[in-house]
Motif scaffolding. Structure first.
Motif, PDB file in Angstrom:
ATOM      1  N   ALA A  65     -18.285  15.116  -8.600  1.00 36.25           N
ATOM      2  CA  ALA A  65     -17.277  15.728  -9.466  1.00 36.25           C
ATOM      3  C   ALA A  65     -15.988  14.912  -9.422  1.00 36.25           C
ATOM      4  CB  ALA A  65     -16.998  17.165  -9.031  1.00 36.25           C
ATOM      5  N   TYR A  66     -15.632  14.411  -8.237  1.00 32.99           N
ATOM      6  CA  TYR A  66     -14.417  13.628  -8.042  1.00 32.99           C
ATOM      7  C   TYR A  66     -14.698  12.521  -7.043  1.00 32.99           C
ATOM      8  CZ  TYR A  66     -12.153  17.742 -10.016  1.00 32.99           C
ATOM      9  OH  TYR A  66     -11.802  18.775 -10.829  1.00 32.99           O
ATOM     10  N   GLU A  67     -14.032  11.399  -7.276  1.00 26.86           N
ATOM     11  CA  GLU A  67     -14.129  10.288  -6.343  1.00 26.86           C
ATOM     12  C   GLU A  67     -12.784   9.570  -6.355  1.00 26.86           C
ATOM     13  OE1 GLU A  67     -17.397   6.833  -5.327  1.00 26.86           O
ATOM     14  OE2 GLU A  67     -17.420   7.715  -7.325  1.00 26.86           O
ATOM     15  N   TRP A  68     -12.197   9.407  -5.186  1.00 28.91           N
ATOM     16  CA  TRP A  68     -10.897   8.762  -5.067  1.00 28.91           C
ATOM     17  C   TRP A  68     -10.985   7.590  -4.110  1.00 28.91           C
ATOM     18  CZ3 TRP A  68     -11.235  14.059  -5.400  1.00 28.91           C
ATOM     19  CH2 TRP A  68     -10.484  14.662  -6.417  1.00 28.91           C
ATOM     20  N   VAL A  69     -10.105   6.622  -4.324  1.00 27.76           N
ATOM     21  CA  VAL A  69      -9.949   5.526  -3.379  1.00 27.76           C
ATOM     22  C   VAL A  69      -8.479   5.422  -3.015  1.00 27.76           C
ATOM     23  CG1 VAL A  69     -11.943   4.217  -4.197  1.00 27.76           C
ATOM     24  CG2 VAL A  69      -9.684   3.745  -5.153  1.00 27.76           C
ATOM     25  N   ALA A  70      -8.227   4.876  -1.846  1.00 25.38           N
ATOM     26  CA  ALA A  70      -6.866   4.584  -1.403  1.00 25.38           C
ATOM     27  C   ALA A  70      -6.781   3.082  -1.190  1.00 25.38           C
ATOM     28  CB  ALA A  70      -6.552   5.320  -0.104  1.00 25.38           C
ATOM     29  N   THR A  71      -5.703   2.497  -1.688  1.00 29.36           N
ATOM     30  CA  THR A  71      -5.493   1.061  -1.513  1.00 29.36           C
ATOM     31  C   THR A  71      -4.140   0.830  -0.860  1.00 29.36           C
ATOM     32  OG1 THR A  71      -4.526   0.835  -3.717  1.00 29.36           O
ATOM     33  CG2 THR A  71      -6.909   0.443  -3.522  1.00 29.36           C
ATOM     34  N   LEU A  72      -4.049  -0.298  -0.199  1.00 31.52           N
ATOM     35  CA  LEU A  72      -2.795  -0.739   0.411  1.00 31.52           C
ATOM     36  C   LEU A  72      -2.672  -2.228   0.134  1.00 31.52           C
ATOM     37  CD1 LEU A  72      -0.366   0.024   2.208  1.00 31.52           C
ATOM     38  CD2 LEU A  72      -1.778  -0.591   4.179  1.00 31.52           C
ATOM     39  N   PHE A  73      -1.692  -2.588  -0.668  1.00 31.37           N
ATOM     40  CA  PHE A  73      -1.511  -3.992  -1.051  1.00 31.37           C
ATOM     41  C   PHE A  73      -2.811  -4.583  -1.611  1.00 31.37           C
ATOM     42  CE2 PHE A  73       1.491  -3.281   2.499  1.00 31.37           C
ATOM     43  CZ  PHE A  73       2.664  -3.339   1.760  1.00 31.37           C
ATOM     44  N   ASP A  74      -3.414  -3.863  -2.544  1.00 27.66           N
ATOM     45  CA  ASP A  74      -4.657  -4.277  -3.220  1.00 27.66           C
ATOM     46  C   ASP A  74      -5.875  -4.323  -2.307  1.00 27.66           C
ATOM     47  OD1 ASP A  74      -3.376  -4.495  -5.707  1.00 27.66           O
ATOM     48  OD2 ASP A  74      -2.774  -6.548  -5.284  1.00 27.66           O
ATOM     49  N   GLU A  75      -5.768  -3.789  -1.113  1.00 27.42           N
ATOM     50  CA  GLU A  75      -6.909  -3.719  -0.196  1.00 27.42           C
ATOM     51  C   GLU A  75      -7.432  -2.292  -0.194  1.00 27.42           C
ATOM     52  OE1 GLU A  75      -7.818  -3.928   4.618  1.00 27.42           O
ATOM     53  OE2 GLU A  75      -5.815  -4.390   3.881  1.00 27.42           O
ATOM     54  N   LEU A  76      -8.735  -2.130  -0.366  1.00 32.25           N
ATOM     55  CA  LEU A  76      -9.368  -0.817  -0.313  1.00 32.25           C
ATOM     56  C   LEU A  76      -9.381  -0.345   1.141  1.00 32.25           C
ATOM     57  CD1 LEU A  76     -10.951   1.382  -1.888  1.00 32.25           C
ATOM     58  CD2 LEU A  76     -13.019   0.099  -1.355  1.00 32.25           C
ATOM     59  N   VAL A  77      -8.720   0.796   1.403  1.00 35.69           N
ATOM     60  CA  VAL A  77      -8.642   1.296   2.774  1.00 35.69           C
ATOM     61  C   VAL A  77      -9.250   2.687   2.942  1.00 35.69           C
ATOM     62  CG1 VAL A  77      -6.654  -0.131   3.384  1.00 35.69           C
ATOM     63  CG2 VAL A  77      -6.288   2.171   2.462  1.00 35.69           C
TER      64      VAL A  77
END
Length: 145
Positions: free
Chosen positions: A25-37
């Motif tokens: 239903a939902y999928e999120w990503v977190a990035t830091l300075f273009d890095e997937l974290v």
């Protein structure tokens, strides 16, 4: 990224299976300075209707303990509530998930294939929640882990 977060491949298989089943239903990503974290998935449960499962929540080892997972969970729950879902269920450490509003006692009268002492609910619609069938049926993908 998911493999690195958990140190194994099971959760990545879960996500791939959920995608294949079209249960996400939902999928999120977190990035830091273009890095997937970080990465989080909420999938539609088969039962009860209009409810979600929170899993997995992945944070790469170098960024664990920095609030990435917490930010993802808060965002996911806020979005789910705003979208009109009745509740979200999680299977995990109650001492961790209760800070996000998950409550083991709210899920205690639901039958579940997993350990009930680790199953908790975050309720968005109390009236709707009281009307739900008392059985939790996860997407078939959860059988892979």
């Amino acid at each position: 990224m998911i493999d690195a977060a958990f140190g194994r491949h099971d959760e990545a298989l879960l996500v791939a299976s959920l995608r294949k089943e079209k249960r996400i239903a939902y999928e999120w990503v977190a990035t830091l300075f273009d890095e997937l974290v970080g990465h989080l998935v909420m999938s539609r449960l088969i039962k009860p209707a209009n409810c979600l499962a929170l899993a997995p929540v992945s944070v790469v080892p170098g960024h664990q303990g920095e609030g990435v997972g917490s930010a993802l969970i808060h965002t996911a729950l806020e979005e789910a509530e705003e979208a009109g879902w009745t509740a979200a269920f999680v299977l995990g450490d109650p001492n961790y998930y209760n800070r996000f509003g998950f409550d083991v006692s709210a899920a205690s009268d639901f039958s579940t294939p997993y350990a009930s002492e680790f199953t908790a609910a975050s309720v968005f619609d109390i009236g709707g929640f009281s009307m739900l069938s008392r059985e939790i049926e996860y997407a078939k993908a959860f059988a892979v882990i």
